[in-house]
Design a protein around this motif. Sequence first.
Motif, PDB file in Angstrom:
ATOM      1  N   VAL A 105      -9.221  -9.722  -3.278  1.00 43.17           N
ATOM      2  CA  VAL A 105      -7.957  -9.050  -3.561  1.00 43.17           C
ATOM      3  C   VAL A 105      -8.112  -8.051  -4.701  1.00 43.17           C
ATOM      4  O   VAL A 105      -8.712  -6.999  -4.518  1.00 43.17           O
ATOM      5  CB  VAL A 105      -6.830 -10.071  -3.811  1.00 43.17           C
ATOM      6  CG1 VAL A 105      -5.475  -9.386  -3.949  1.00 43.17           C
ATOM      7  CG2 VAL A 105      -6.752 -11.056  -2.632  1.00 43.17           C
ATOM      8  N   SER A 106      -7.624  -8.360  -5.893  1.00 47.56           N
ATOM      9  CA  SER A 106      -7.604  -7.362  -6.968  1.00 47.56           C
ATOM     10  C   SER A 106      -8.942  -7.218  -7.681  1.00 47.56           C
ATOM     11  O   SER A 106      -9.112  -6.303  -8.488  1.00 47.56           O
ATOM     12  CB  SER A 106      -6.533  -7.729  -8.001  1.00 47.56           C
ATOM     13  OG  SER A 106      -6.871  -8.940  -8.667  1.00 47.56           O
ATOM     14  N   GLU A 112     -12.894  -3.700   0.456  1.00 43.38           N
ATOM     15  CA  GLU A 112     -12.760  -4.365  -0.839  1.00 43.38           C
ATOM     16  C   GLU A 112     -11.623  -5.389  -0.833  1.00 43.38           C
ATOM     17  O   GLU A 112     -11.735  -6.477  -1.384  1.00 43.38           O
ATOM     18  CB  GLU A 112     -12.526  -3.332  -1.935  1.00 43.38           C
ATOM     19  CG  GLU A 112     -12.549  -3.890  -3.342  1.00 43.38           C
ATOM     20  CD  GLU A 112     -13.938  -4.302  -3.800  1.00 43.38           C
ATOM     21  OE1 GLU A 112     -14.196  -5.523  -3.862  1.00 43.38           O
ATOM     22  OE2 GLU A 112     -14.761  -3.415  -4.082  1.00 43.38           O
ATOM     23  N   GLY A 113     -10.515  -5.058  -0.200  1.00 44.81           N
ATOM     24  CA  GLY A 113      -9.363  -5.944  -0.180  1.00 44.81           C
ATOM     25  C   GLY A 113      -9.552  -7.198   0.651  1.00 44.81           C
ATOM     26  O   GLY A 113      -8.716  -8.096   0.609  1.00 44.81           O
ATOM     27  N   GLU A 131       0.899  -5.891  -3.859  1.00 46.06           N
ATOM     28  CA  GLU A 131       0.350  -4.708  -4.533  1.00 46.06           C
ATOM     29  C   GLU A 131      -1.047  -4.976  -5.083  1.00 46.06           C
ATOM     30  O   GLU A 131      -1.831  -4.038  -5.257  1.00 46.06           O
ATOM     31  CB  GLU A 131       1.303  -4.239  -5.627  1.00 46.06           C
ATOM     32  CG  GLU A 131       2.616  -3.721  -5.071  1.00 46.06           C
ATOM     33  CD  GLU A 131       3.399  -2.872  -6.055  1.00 46.06           C
ATOM     34  OE1 GLU A 131       2.942  -2.694  -7.212  1.00 46.06           O
ATOM     35  OE2 GLU A 131       4.481  -2.373  -5.667  1.00 46.06           O
ATOM     36  N   GLN A 132      -1.365  -6.248  -5.342  1.00 49.91           N
ATOM     37  CA  GLN A 132      -2.728  -6.568  -5.781  1.00 49.91           C
ATOM     38  C   GLN A 132      -3.734  -6.232  -4.683  1.00 49.91           C
ATOM     39  O   GLN A 132      -4.793  -5.649  -4.938  1.00 49.91           O
ATOM     40  CB  GLN A 132      -2.817  -8.054  -6.148  1.00 49.91           C
ATOM     41  CG  GLN A 132      -2.082  -8.419  -7.428  1.00 49.91           C
ATOM     42  CD  GLN A 132      -0.604  -8.692  -7.214  1.00 49.91           C
ATOM     43  OE1 GLN A 132      -0.043  -8.438  -6.149  1.00 49.91           O
ATOM     44  NE2 GLN A 132       0.038  -9.243  -8.238  1.00 49.91           N
ATOM     45  N   THR A 133      -3.413  -6.588  -3.440  1.00 50.44           N
ATOM     46  CA  THR A 133      -4.290  -6.231  -2.317  1.00 50.44           C
ATOM     47  C   THR A 133      -4.252  -4.731  -2.076  1.00 50.44           C
ATOM     48  O   THR A 133      -5.278  -4.113  -1.774  1.00 50.44           O
ATOM     49  CB  THR A 133      -3.867  -6.986  -1.051  1.00 50.44           C
ATOM     50  OG1 THR A 133      -3.724  -8.372  -1.342  1.00 50.44           O
ATOM     51  CG2 THR A 133      -4.911  -6.814   0.048  1.00 50.44           C
ATOM     52  N   SER A 177      -3.998  -2.452  -4.228  1.00 49.43           N
ATOM     53  CA  SER A 177      -4.883  -1.815  -5.203  1.00 49.43           C
ATOM     54  C   SER A 177      -6.291  -1.663  -4.647  1.00 49.43           C
ATOM     55  O   SER A 177      -6.935  -0.611  -4.793  1.00 49.43           O
ATOM     56  CB  SER A 177      -4.907  -2.648  -6.487  1.00 49.43           C
ATOM     57  OG  SER A 177      -5.885  -2.171  -7.390  1.00 49.43           O
ATOM     58  N   ALA A 178      -6.781  -2.727  -3.991  1.00 48.28           N
ATOM     59  CA  ALA A 178      -8.133  -2.677  -3.421  1.00 48.28           C
ATOM     60  C   ALA A 178      -8.190  -1.751  -2.213  1.00 48.28           C
ATOM     61  O   ALA A 178      -9.159  -1.007  -2.025  1.00 48.28           O
ATOM     62  CB  ALA A 178      -8.576  -4.083  -3.033  1.00 48.28           C
ATOM     63  N   THR A 238       0.834  -1.207   0.000  1.00 50.65           N
ATOM     64  CA  THR A 238       0.000   0.000   0.000  1.00 50.65           C
ATOM     65  C   THR A 238       0.863   1.250   0.000  1.00 50.65           C
ATOM     66  O   THR A 238       0.597   2.205  -0.743  1.00 50.65           O
ATOM     67  CB  THR A 238      -0.936  -0.016   1.223  1.00 50.65           C
ATOM     68  OG1 THR A 238      -1.777  -1.175   1.160  1.00 50.65           O
ATOM     69  CG2 THR A 238      -1.801   1.237   1.271  1.00 50.65           C
ATOM     70  N   GLY A 278      -9.364 -12.119 -11.440  1.00 51.81           N
ATOM     71  CA  GLY A 278      -8.153 -11.386 -11.104  1.00 51.81           C
ATOM     72  C   GLY A 278      -7.295 -12.146 -10.110  1.00 51.81           C
ATOM     73  O   GLY A 278      -7.629 -13.259  -9.682  1.00 51.81           O
ATOM     74  N   ALA A 279      -6.183 -11.517  -9.722  1.00 50.69           N
ATOM     75  CA  ALA A 279      -5.237 -12.151  -8.809  1.00 50.69           C
ATOM     76  C   ALA A 279      -5.871 -12.394  -7.453  1.00 50.69           C
ATOM     77  O   ALA A 279      -6.571 -11.541  -6.915  1.00 50.69           O
ATOM     78  CB  ALA A 279      -3.998 -11.264  -8.669  1.00 50.69           C
TER      79      ALA A 279
END
Length: 453
Positions: A152-153, A147-148, A322-324, A326-327, A36, A316-317
């Motif tokens: 995840v993404s 959301e996360g 960084e994928q988490t 993003s959320a 994050t 999605g992933a």
Amino acid sequence: MYRDPVESLEPLHHRHAAIRTLRVGMIGIGTVGSGTFRVLARNRADIAARAGRSIELVMVAARNLERAAGVVGDSVALTADAMQVATHPDVDVVVEVAGGTGPARDWVLAAIAHGKHVVTANKALLAVYGAEIFAAAREKGVIVAYEGAVAVSIPIIKALREGLAANRIEWVAGIINGTTNFILSKMRDEGLDFAAALAQAQALGYAEADPSFDIEGIDAAHKLTLLAANAFGMPLRFADAQVEGITALQGVDVACAEQMGYRIKLLGVARRQAAGVELRVQPVLVPATHLMAQVSGSMNAVMVKSDAAGLTMYYGAGAGSEQTASAVIADLVDVARLDGVHAAQHVPHLGVHAHATNALAVLPRAAVHTSHYLRVPVHAVNQIQAVAASLAEQKVPVRQVALAAERPGTGPQVLVLTGPVEQGTLDLAVHALQARAEVAGAVTTLRVESLEG
């Protein structure tokens, strides 16, 4: 009266300049927290443009302050006391990414009590204490965004709340745990048994040293609880979910499913029925030609059936720093946009109608109505019809019967695909089948999901 566009930019510029930075305090600087921080720093300008204001990390709580300093440098205040972040007057929104339930509950409730918005990727916290947390947030008029915590993404919470807001949701089904999907993919693609596939997942970092949270289906059940709450406006009912992991799944069933034209996936299913809601996580057979069957490795996918939009699918992933992130940052952007708006307009606030009285019942296991796969060991290949006849006697519709392909070290196996039948009826039929002289061992059963419109 006509106004020159150039003249109109000046007050607009001042108005935007007057909107102060959203100040973020973060509890935890591990995999998700460090991701994050990196994404916020790297995409600072784009994020500010989309949020309408700057978003700045001002304080971090961490157990290891030296390690935390190595991540965030000297631009962020550090503390070992998470409660200091939760209550500090210079923090507008608290991001909780430390995980766990007990202490995290205390931090989140303290932040809400101090009028702070909360963003979390902690599905266990919300599945267990969500009702209390959301009630406190509603009382204080603040946002709790998560959301996360679900896929995840994949922005599935936003899709349910906003993109599908006009719809009556009929069902949600998803591959929502990357670890188990990786293991099942390896069992299918490389012919590994469960233990070997798990060991490979651990070696590659897809599974923890203690993987029980994932492989027993608990992580997926936490996420499914949040999906169902958003889809159906029902309270969080994690304790009522039927949860079955993949630890007992045998490689022979993965191979037999392939032979019958199916693939096995750990699926979370929330389906609205007249008598209540199915809320279950279990390994199921999905047609090999279905899009959900093509979701491999650690990837996630969620499918939604709604009355107006029909079938929609989100992919999605299912893991990643960084994928988490993003959320998490998408939730921060929502908070930045909605801060100061009337609480009733806080779209990411709850996602469930906790104030409503239409608390849908969760259907018991025996009442769930699906098709099934059975693998029945028999003494001789000519006993295939005896198996089908036994099931028919017990009012189980038989759709397909076949002999399993020969495998070293195993005797003949009869494979059965049933039509839709209540679980209670199937259980009685399997009990009767198990007692027959033709049956040479334990009968294996798995549910079959068509995932059709």
